[in-house]
Design a protein around this motif. Structure first.
Motif, PDB file in Angstrom:
ATOM      1  N   THR A  71       0.849  -1.191   0.000  1.00 12.94           N
ATOM      2  CA  THR A  71       0.000   0.000   0.000  1.00 12.94           C
ATOM      3  C   THR A  71       0.882   1.238   0.000  1.00 12.94           C
ATOM      4  OG1 THR A  71      -1.834   1.115   1.122  1.00 12.94           O
ATOM      5  CG2 THR A  71      -0.147   0.136   2.519  1.00 12.94           C
ATOM      6  N   LYS A 404       4.183  -2.902   3.394  1.00  9.50           N
ATOM      7  CA  LYS A 404       3.546  -4.208   3.176  1.00  9.50           C
ATOM      8  C   LYS A 404       2.334  -4.292   4.061  1.00  9.50           C
ATOM      9  CE  LYS A 404       3.836  -8.371   1.232  1.00  9.50           C
ATOM     10  NZ  LYS A 404       2.480  -8.804   1.553  1.00  9.50           N
ATOM     11  N   GLN A 405       1.198  -4.678   3.480  1.00 10.12           N
ATOM     12  CA  GLN A 405      -0.043  -4.723   4.259  1.00 10.12           C
ATOM     13  C   GLN A 405      -0.033  -5.875   5.250  1.00 10.12           C
ATOM     14  OE1 GLN A 405      -2.847  -5.026   1.020  1.00 10.12           O
ATOM     15  NE2 GLN A 405      -3.138  -2.832   0.893  1.00 10.12           N
TER      16      GLN A 405
END
Length: 405
Positions: A71, A404-405
């Motif tokens: 994201t 990083k989600q």
């Protein structure tokens, strides 16, 4: 009649060579003079296209593209014109604004991915390059390098002048800095022009000095403008991305990925790309193009011409997937000397067995309105202490965060 046919044949060969410079095109070699008493003839079609600037609105930011599972958000905004970024192990982020002559400190105190503490910690005219070593922040301008002690809260002591005699900047005044595995400070010094023999031997080079600024030596030369460089975290080998020559057409000169080796000559301004000759400049004296080619170190990989590579950062964080380790990110600022825009993105440079093998898009979408407009020309990169990637844009004053989600 035979003479007329010969003239037509020669004109056809020359016309073909003017528009064709492919690696397997032998015609190009035949039209390049090896002696000063023969003429040079070349023709290129040049363009200027600068996409219009749009705001970094929520709608624009929301349509940015990153790989699945990642994201992108704003880490900080309203920053003026942030350029080079560096971070330390405590999560303090430093950014330069060359136009304002400032060094900014940004801190995300509550860990929500947004900087909530922003302050100016140094005022130095044309501050640009940054590097951190042993609790000190090194700051490069066009002709100087300063060093300042870093306090626990991220503020700086009074900057001290280390170097005052770097050459004038000309077309490429953007000095960048980094410390190598040898503990030496490496300084990039771009060319003063697009393509010309430099009167100052320090231009179009990378120089190396001790951490106190002493004992300056040319490390590598023939580099038009290598802003982004670094050392592979596994092999310790030095890599950099050099800007290609403008006005050679839409697809020339490609941007170069060079393995940077002490004492090497990378060819600028006479040799470029995969060993091609630059017809705009001949080697000095009796040296022929072919002789200069023989002593030129050629790039290991190339990228689309005029994309304008800026800061380069090897990924060493612990947030992204394991296969990102040992790969590098490069901020592509974006073209102006091309009919259709390229760049305006962050790319991932893949390494295999310590060697660069290909590029993939990583952060895209800054070109909008059918590529007629943009809302970000990217410059700086840094891996934050939390493992996210920070990216600066000096047109809308934003630092983006990819996580990083």
């Amino acid at each position: 009649m035979k003479k007329s046919l010969l003239s037509i044949l020669l004109l056809t060969v020359m016309a073909t060579a003017m528009v064709s410079c492919d690696d397997d095109d032998d015609l190009w070699d035949t039209t390049v003079p090896e002696k000063g008493d023969t003429p040079t003839s070349a023709q290129f079609q040049g363009f200027i296209f600068r996409p219009g600037l749009m705001p970094a609105s929520d709608a624009n930011v929301n349509q940015l593209k990153v790989p699945e599972g990642f994201t992108v958000t704003k880490f900080a905004e309203d920053l003026g014109k942030p350029r080079i970024l560096v971070t330390n192990s405590t999560g303090q982020v430093y950014a330069t604004d060359r136009e304002a002559g400032t060094v900014m400190l940004l801190v995300d105190t509550n860990g929500d991915g947004v900087a909530d503490n922003k302050q100016t910690v140094a005022n130095i005219k044309q501050a640009h390059g940054l590097a951190i070593q042993n609790g000190r922040l090194y700051i490069a301008t066009v002709r100087e390098v300063y060093v300042a002690d870093m306090n626990m809260d991220g503020t700086l002591g009074q900057p001290r002048l280390l170097i005052k005699d770097l050459p004038d900047g000309g077309q490429h005044p953007n000095r960048t800095l980094a410390f190598g595995p040898d503990g030496k400070l490496y300084i990039t010094i771009g060319s003063t022009c697009n393509s010309c023999p430099e009167p100052n031997r320090l231009n179009a080079t990378i120089v190396r000095v001790n951490s106190d600024g002493s004992d300056m030596k040319v490390f590598a030369k023939g580099l038009r403008n290598t802003i982004g460089f670094g050392w592979h975290p596994q092999t310790g080998e030095m890599w950099g991305m050099d800007h290609g020559i403008d006005w050679l057409g839409d697809d020339e000169q490609k941007e170069e990925v060079n393995k940077l080796v002490e004492g090497a000559d990378y060819g600028w301004p006479y040799i470029y790309g995969e060993g091609k000759y630059n017809p705009g400049d001949r080697p000095k004296g009796d040296t022929t193009y072919q002789q200069y080619l023989q002593k030129t170190t050629l790039p290991v990989l190339t990228y689309q011409a005029h994309a304008a590579p800026m800061e380069m950062e090897f990924y060493t964080g612990n947030q992204f997937p394991a296969d990102y380790q040992g790969d590098a990110f490069v901020a592509m600022r974006g073209s102006w000397n091309r009919s259709k825009p390229v760049g305006y993105k962050v790319v991932r440079l893949h390494f295999e067995n310590g060697q660069p093998v290909r590029f993939d898009d990583f952060l895209t979408g800054f070109l909008v309105n059918g590529n007629q407009s943009h809302f970000g020309r990217l410059v700086g990169l840094a891996v934050h202490a939390d493992g996210s990637l920070l990216v600066s844009d000096d047109t809308n004053g934003v630092i983006y965060r990819v996580s990083k989600q």
